[in-house]
Structures are given as structure tokens and as C-alpha cells.
Design an enzyme around this catalytic site. Structure first.
Site, mmCIF file in Angstrom:
data_model
loop_
_atom_site.group_PDB
_atom_site.id
_atom_site.type_symbol
_atom_site.label_atom_id
_atom_site.label_comp_id
_atom_site.label_asym_id
_atom_site.label_seq_id
_atom_site.Cartn_x
_atom_site.Cartn_y
_atom_site.Cartn_z
ATOM 1 N N GLY A 126 0.848 -1.184 0.000
ATOM 2 C CA GLY A 126 0.000 0.000 0.000
ATOM 3 C C GLY A 126 0.887 1.239 0.000
ATOM 4 O O GLY A 126 2.021 1.184 -0.462
ATOM 5 N N ILE A 180 2.366 2.730 2.518
ATOM 6 C CA ILE A 180 3.546 2.562 3.357
ATOM 7 C C ILE A 180 4.513 1.585 2.690
ATOM 8 O O ILE A 180 5.708 1.852 2.582
ATOM 9 C CB ILE A 180 3.164 2.077 4.766
ATOM 10 N N ARG A 183 -2.745 -7.752 -2.511
ATOM 11 C CA ARG A 183 -4.034 -8.258 -3.002
ATOM 12 C C ARG A 183 -4.136 -8.004 -4.496
ATOM 13 O O ARG A 183 -4.586 -8.837 -5.262
ATOM 14 C CB ARG A 183 -5.184 -7.534 -2.298
ATOM 15 N N ARG A 224 0.648 -4.962 12.368
ATOM 16 C CA ARG A 224 0.001 -5.169 13.651
ATOM 17 C C ARG A 224 0.509 -6.502 14.212
ATOM 18 O O ARG A 224 0.765 -7.438 13.440
ATOM 19 C CB ARG A 224 -1.531 -5.224 13.512
ATOM 20 N N GLU A 277 0.336 -4.957 23.442
ATOM 21 C CA GLU A 277 1.408 -3.977 23.628
ATOM 22 C C GLU A 277 1.166 -3.253 24.951
ATOM 23 O O GLU A 277 0.144 -2.575 25.076
ATOM 24 C CB GLU A 277 1.416 -2.950 22.480
ATOM 25 N N HIS A 318 6.111 0.218 19.380
ATOM 26 C CA HIS A 318 5.128 0.801 18.453
ATOM 27 C C HIS A 318 5.401 2.282 18.222
ATOM 28 O O HIS A 318 4.565 3.143 18.537
ATOM 29 C CB HIS A 318 3.697 0.594 18.959
#
Lengths: 456, 271
Positions: free
Chosen positions: A288, A290, A310, A372, A401, A420
Site C-alpha cells: 500500500g 507505506i 491483493r 500489527r 502492547e 510501536h
């Protein structure tokens, strides 16, 4: 400090005949950023307003010496245009005509010469809204361990009436009607059914950050509430952290630091080696915004780039970063020296990387996760690292987290974990708030929404 | 020689009458007395280009780790005392920041190539200006005076070799010229920086942070103030420490030795 100011919101346009002065096109920032991808990085949402000592007959507004801009008052200057008839903030700068103008004169001039970009009608009325009349935004808290940062709270206050969870709970009856939006910062406050039921006028939940896996999109949508995120603000810093983790892991940076400062170190061992990044193969899972920025950075390291997504990207995009599409994720896993996860968390990507996938990776490979924690089967990862099925891992995200303090991942020496911090920069935090504010205002003003998230 | 050992001194050279060539691993030769070697008719070779990409990678790794507080973050993530991750814990972005490269040789240029992909603004200071095409390729702007570069940069990266001219190139004056929000990165030699001045600058927040792959000496004495500062990361001179590169260095050295012994032109000879 690091980046130039956001694009100017006012542009000079040719006059309509009959008008003695130059007119300015007022561009609502939500429109300006609507639907565009990548490069524009900040929506300059700051209003630079200052008051000056008043002259007789009302507040005088005067310009700073250097530029020809009028400096307006601290209160929010609002405009209402036909036929939309809702109040919207007037942003940007208004050129001063001659010397000092009173507020009345400024208003009169705005009405005469400005028009709204979206509906092309002249501005009908100019008003100054008191703080109480601003739409309410619910936040968890200001400051403290999990609260919104002070600077961001100040940004929010320019457009909203800030209501903390505490204030809301203490005075539910009165506050509940005022809250039209919720600013979710670091996944707080938690949006549950109870909260949604108690906010009858809630129109939008503005999330700071791009991941919305902590929000029940279906449930929120059933209440007629929109959800927005901040994809533009997060892309660069998250891509940077991905590359930082890849480099730190490959070159054993953290271990190296520990050796340098350890009281037991007498010399630097000659046979202490890391692995190369330049010319290695990077497999990006999730291409995507990022993921693509990661590819751009990796290209400069002369890395061979494979990607799995995808949908396949356009040929020009692939060629720009020399990325090869792997329709099957297995192909990517088997060929990569570094595997980077840059997907969002959905039911389809939950535990995307499990025992089988780790087994397919090279024994010299490194797994990097900036998406994630739940995208990886953590137990399988622990086993793989312990048995040297893969060389190492570098994770910015885990589940939960923070990890429980006795979790095996914390004890392994071939893993780097960061707390994170993908978007934990001074600049990004501010940009995320600005993007969230632009989105929330767009919803409240009935304008096209730059980054709405829809339930599947 | 490997890692500066064995030490080449007068005694050793006198005891080796048939010594033809000293092959040095790595590109830096500041630890060798070139005059001495040539007076004994001994040739010298190093491994200049092999180390460039790894060292440039290390420079980027240090810059990223420092700006995003990676080592601190790791310590927080694994610390037994951590209960939650605070929301106000922030680093600084690399994208859009200004990188000043002092020493735009092979390594410095490769750092520029990498930094460009992060949308950094690149300034450089070098003995000689690079040609326009090279500058344009990485978007680098030449700073004839190092002071210019120091004043404008958010990150200052040292990639010079160590010579009498670059000894203590960065001292108290240079550190004070840097922005208080700037970070110093050193991937050249420890002696290029006046270490005592650096300690002071870091303690008094004259600059924000430093990230060093090299110090003087290596390792530092265990009670050295640099090891105690919070705003420094130091790695144990691992700029070229990867499996592939070490192997290639070895192959290069063998090639040079063979050439030296057979009287053929020596690749990578240092004159």
C-alpha cells in the site's frame, strides 16, 4: 523545523469585471486534500491569528511589518455562504487593503469579495463563533499517560470544543448532546456500544493513525457514525521505521551498542558479523502507501524488491522501484533475505505469518513487522526464532502492547522489539492530528471526506 | 593485516628481509606509517571499494536509530519495569530533514544516494567539489565552507579518512556551530572528532545527540563519560562487519598479495 510550511490556502485569481480589488479563492483544506495520493504531506491547518491593540470604534486588525497579510483575531472567523448555509471556518490569510482596518471593515470586505470554492457563491455572512458554539469533540484526556498531547489539544481547540471523558461522565446530560465527534488517539477512548448509545449527535470518529482494527466498523456504522483515519500522515515515518528495523537487525546494532557499553568488554571481537542489506532481497508483503515508500527507500540500497499484494500495482509504479510481483506469497517467502509485513489487520491477514510461512523462509532471513502484532502467530514466531528456523526478527508491533514481562519474545537474543513507534515523531503526531481534524470537519460541514473508512 | 594487527613497526620490518607487501583489510590506513614502509621498499594495499556500501549502510542505520531513538525504545520494550508505552515518547523524522555529509568520497556519496530516498536535503563538504552530474543525481549541494554545512544541517555525517588535516576536524567550535537539535554521526575514525569536546557538547545539550561507530581508542575505557551519556549510541566499529564483505575483503587482499609477490601491478595499491 524539518519541513516547509503547508501549501498556501489562498490563490490569486483574475478579477471578475467591475470589482475594484483583487479577489481570492477560498479553498477549504478538506477539498484540497480530497482524493489525492502521496506527495502533499501536510494540510496547513494552523491559523495564525493575533490581536493588536484596538483603535477607537472596535478592534483594529493590523498586519505584521514583513508581509502584506492581515493578521486576524484569535476567535474563529466563520463564514456562511448561500445556499449551503452552514458555518465554516475561514482559513488562511486575507490581504490587508490599506493601513489598519476594523473588524467590521474586514467582515464587509470578506462578504463582498470572497466566495466559497465548493459552491461558488458569495459569502453571505461573517461571524465570530464563541467557543461554546463550536462542535464538541470527545477525547480521553489531555496529557497524562494516555491523553492527547498538549500541542494537539491546542490544535483541536481551534475548531472544536474540547470535552474530556471525565467532563463527559460528570455531566452526561448536558455534554452528550454537544459531542459531535470523537478524536481517537492511540486507540483511546474505547468506542463501545454504550458510548455510542449515549452520544445522540455523534457524527464522526476521527482516528489518529491509519489502523482501525481497534474499532468495530460495522457497529459504528449502524449508529450512522462515520469513521475517518489518517493515511497520509503515517506513511513516511512508518516506512522509515521499517527500514530502521531492517538495518538495525541486519547489522546487529542493538547488540553492538550493548557490547560497547558493557563493563565486561575488553576488546571488540573480530569474528562478530552481521548480514548485508545492500543488494539483498527484500520481500514486501502489503504494497500500500507505506509498503511502496519502503520500496522507494530500499531501492536506494540497491535491494532486489519482491512484493505480494491483493492487487498488482501498475507497471510504471513497479518499474519506478524495480519491484517484482509475487502472486503467491510462498514465492516471496522463499526468495527473500528480509520479509517486511506492511498490511493492515483484517480477518484475512490475522496470523498471516504462521508456522508454515516461517518454515518457508530462508534460515538466514529476517522478519520485520510494522503492521500489527496479530498479523503474526506469535507463538510460532517464538519457536521459529528459538530453533533458528529464521535468523532474526524485528518488531515494532506485538500483541498485546506491551508484551507481558515474562513473554519468551523478550528473552530471545535474535529479536529487536520497539514500542510501536512507527509514527512517534514530533512531526508525524502533529500531522496526524491535522489530518484527523480536516476529516472530522469535512464530515461536520457536509463536505467530501478525504479519508473515510467503510466497513467491509 | 587484519584489524590493525600485527602492528607494523621498525623492528618487525627489519626482521623480515623478504617482505614484499603488506595487505591491509579495510580502507583506512591511518594506523600505518607509509613513509616507513616505503623506506623498506615494502608495498601496501588496502580494500577501498568493497567496504563502501556496508559502511554507508551503517551510517544510515546509525542515523535512523538515533533519530527514532531505537535503542532506547528497545530497552523500554523489554524492560521488566515497563507497564505501558507512554504517548508523549517521540523521536524525530528523517524525511525532509537536512543531512550534511563531511567527506564525499565513495562512502559519503553512497550515503547521499541512500539518504535521497528518504527525501532528505543533502549538503556536502569535500576537499573538491563533485561534478554537476554526480551532484544532481543525489540532489547534493556543495558547501565550500564547512561552517555553512554545520549551521544548516540536522544530521552531520563524517565520512572522511583520517589524515593530519582531518585530525580533530570536529572540535568545540564546530560543535557549537551545529544546531542544538542536530545529531553528529561518525563512521570515519574516532580521532576525527575531539572526543572531550564532544562529551562536553553532549552533556550541555550543545547538540542533541551523537551516533558513533568509531571512537578513540576502541574500545573506550570502561569508565569513559561517553559510555554514560543517554544521548549517544556507540557501535563497536562494525561498519564493514558483514559476512559477504569480509569474504570479499579477504579475496581482494589475496589478489593484492599475489600481485605483490609476482611483481605484477597491485590492485588497490596505496602510494
Amino acid at each position: 523545523m524539518f519541513r516547509s510550511k503547508g501549501f498556501g490556502l489562498l490563490k490569486l485569481i483574475p478579477l471578475m469585471s467591475g470589482q475594484p480589488n483583487l479577489a481570492y479563492k477560498f479553498i477549504h483544506p478538506a477539498i484540497a486534500s480530497h482524493g489525492h495520493r502521496c506527495h502533499r504531506r501536510s494540510v496547513d491547518y494552523r491559523q495564525r491569528y493575533k490581536t493588536c491593540p484596538g483603535s477607537a470604534g472596535g478592534r483594529t486588525l493590523s498586519a505584521p511589518q514583513t508581509k502584506n497579510w492581515l493578521v486576524l483575531s484569535e476567535e474563529l472567523l466563520l463564514v456562511k455562504c448561500r445556499p449551503v448555509l452552514t458555518w465554516r471556518p475561514l482559513l488562511g490569510h486575507v490581504q490587508q487593503q490599506t493601513g489598519a482596518e476594523t473588524e467590521m471593515q474586514v467582515k464587509a470586505r470578506i462578504k463582498q469579495y470572497y466566495w466559497c470554492q465548493d459552491c461558488k457563491h458569495l459569502i453571505d455572512a461573517v461571524g465570530i463563533m464563541a467557543e461554546e458554539e463550536l462542535p464538541g469533540v470527545l477525547i480521553l484526556d489531555v496529557g497524562g499517560t494516555h491523553g492527547v498531547l498538549e500541542d494537539l489539544a491546542a490544535l483541536l481547540k481551534k475548531h472544536f470544543r474540547l470535552i474530556t471523558m471525565k467532563e463527559f461522565l460528570e455531566n452526561k446530560k448536558e455534554m452528550s448532546k454537544k459531542i459531535q465527534s470523537v478524536f481517537v488517539f492511540e486507540c483511546r477512548p474505547t468506542i463501545d456500544r454504550e458510548l455510542l448509545e449515549s452520544l445522540p449527535n455523534l457524527k464522526v470518529i476521527g482516528n489518529s493513525g491509519v489502523g482501525v482494527d481497534h474499532l468495530d466498523l460495522k457497529m459504528i456504522s449502524n449508529f450512522g457514525v462515520k469513521v475517518t483515519n489518517t493515511p497520509h500522515a503515517v506513511a513516511d515515518p512508518t516506512a522509515d521505521i521499517g527500514v530502521a528495523l531492517m538495518l538495525a537487525s541486519a547489522r546487529r546494532l542493538v547488540e553492538g551498542c550493548q557490547i560497547t557499553v558493557s563493563p565486561d568488554t575488553k576488546y571488540f571481537a573480530v569474528d562478530w558479523l552481521g548480514v548485508e542489506v545492500t543488494r539483498a532481497t527484500l520481500g514486501i508483503i502489503g504494497m500500500g502507501s507505506i509498503g511502496y515508500k519502503v520500496a522507494q527507500r530500499a531501492r536506494a540500497f540497491n535491494m532486489r524488491i519482491l512484493y505480494h499484494n491483493r492487487n498488482r500495482r501498475r507497471k510504471e509504479e513497479e518499474e519506478a522501484v524495480c519491484a517484482h510481483y509475487c502472486e503467491k506469497m510462498e514465492d516471496l517467502l522463499q526468495q527473500s533475505d528480509f520479509v517486511m509485513l506492511v498490511v493492515n489487520l483484517t480477518p484475512e491477514t490475522h496470523k498471516l505469518i504462521g508456522k508454515k510461512e516461517l518454515g518457508l523462509m530462508k534460515p538466514t532471513a529476517t522478519l520485520i513487522n510494522i503492521s500489527r502484532g496479530a498479523v503474526i502467530d506469535q507463538d510460532a514466531l517464538v519457536e521459529a526464532l528459538q530453533n533458528k528456523v529464521i535468523r532474526a526478527a524485528a518488531l515494532d508491533v506485538t500483541y498485546p502492547e506491551p508484551l507481558p514481562r515474562d513473554h519468551p519474545l523478550l528473552k530471545l537474543n535474535n529479536i529487536i522489539i520497539t514500542p510501536h513507534i512507527g509514527t512517534a515523531t514530533v512531526q508525524a503526531i502533529r500531522m496526524m492530528a491535522e489530518e484527523a481534524i480536516a476529516n472530522m470537519l469535512a464530515v461536520l460541514n457536509g463536505q467530501p471526506i478525504p479519508s473515510e473508512v467503510f466497513p467491509k | 593485516m587484519w584489524y590493525h594487527k600485527p602492528v607494523i613497526n621498525e623492528e618487525l620490518l627489519q626482521s623480515l628481509p623478504n617482505l614484499k607487501i603488506v595487505a591491509n583489510s579495510g580502507v583506512g590506513i591511518d594506523h600505518l606509517d607509509l613513509k616507513l614502509l616505503s623506506s623498506y621498499g615494502v608495498k601496501l594495499s588496502n580494500t577501498p571499494f568493497i567496504v563502501s556500501t556496508d559502511t554507508a549502510d551503517m551510517g544510515m542505520a546509525l542515523m535512523l536509530a538515533s533519530s527514532r531513538r531505537l535503542v532506547e525504545g528497545y530497552q523500554m520494550a523489554v524492560s521488566p519495569d515497563t507497564e505501558y508505552f507512554p504517548a508523549d515518547w517521540l523521536g524525530d523524522e528523517l524525511s525532509g530533514a537536512t543531512l550534511g555529509i563531511v567527506g564525499m568520497g565513495t562512502i559519503g556519496y553512497k550515503v547521499a544516494e541512500r539518504a535521497k530516498a528518504f527525501e532528505m536535503k543533502i549538503l556536502y563538504h569535500n576537499r573538491n567539489q563533485r561534478n554537476k552530474d554526480e551532484e544532481r543525481a543525489v540532489g547534493a549541494i556543495y558547501c565550500k565552507k564547512i561552517d555553512d554545512l554545520l549551521q544548516r544541517s540536522d544530521f552531520v555525517l563524517l565520512s572522511v579518512n583520517l589524515t593530519p588535516q582531518t585530525h580533530k576536524l570536529i572540535g568545540k567550535r564546530e560543535l557549537e556551530l551545529m544546531k542544538p537539535t542536530a545529531t553528529l554521526i561518525n563512521i570515519s575514525r574516532g580521532l576525527v572528532v575531539d572526543q572531550d569536546a564532544l562529551v562536553e557538547a553532549l552533556q550541555n545539550k550543545v547538540i542533541k545527540a551523537a551516533a558513533l561507530d568509531v571512537t578513540y581508542p576502541e574500545p573506550l575505557p570502561r569508565d569513559h563519560p561517553l559510555l554514560k551519556l543517554k544521548n549517544v549510541i556507540i557501535t563497536p566499529h562494525i561498519g564493514s562487519a558483514t559476512k559477504k564483505t569480509r569474504r570479499l575483503m579477504m579475496e581482494n587482499m589475496i589478489e593484492s598479495i599475489q600481485a605483490g609477490l609476482t611483481g605484477l601491478p597491485i590492485p588497490n595499491e596505496v602510494l
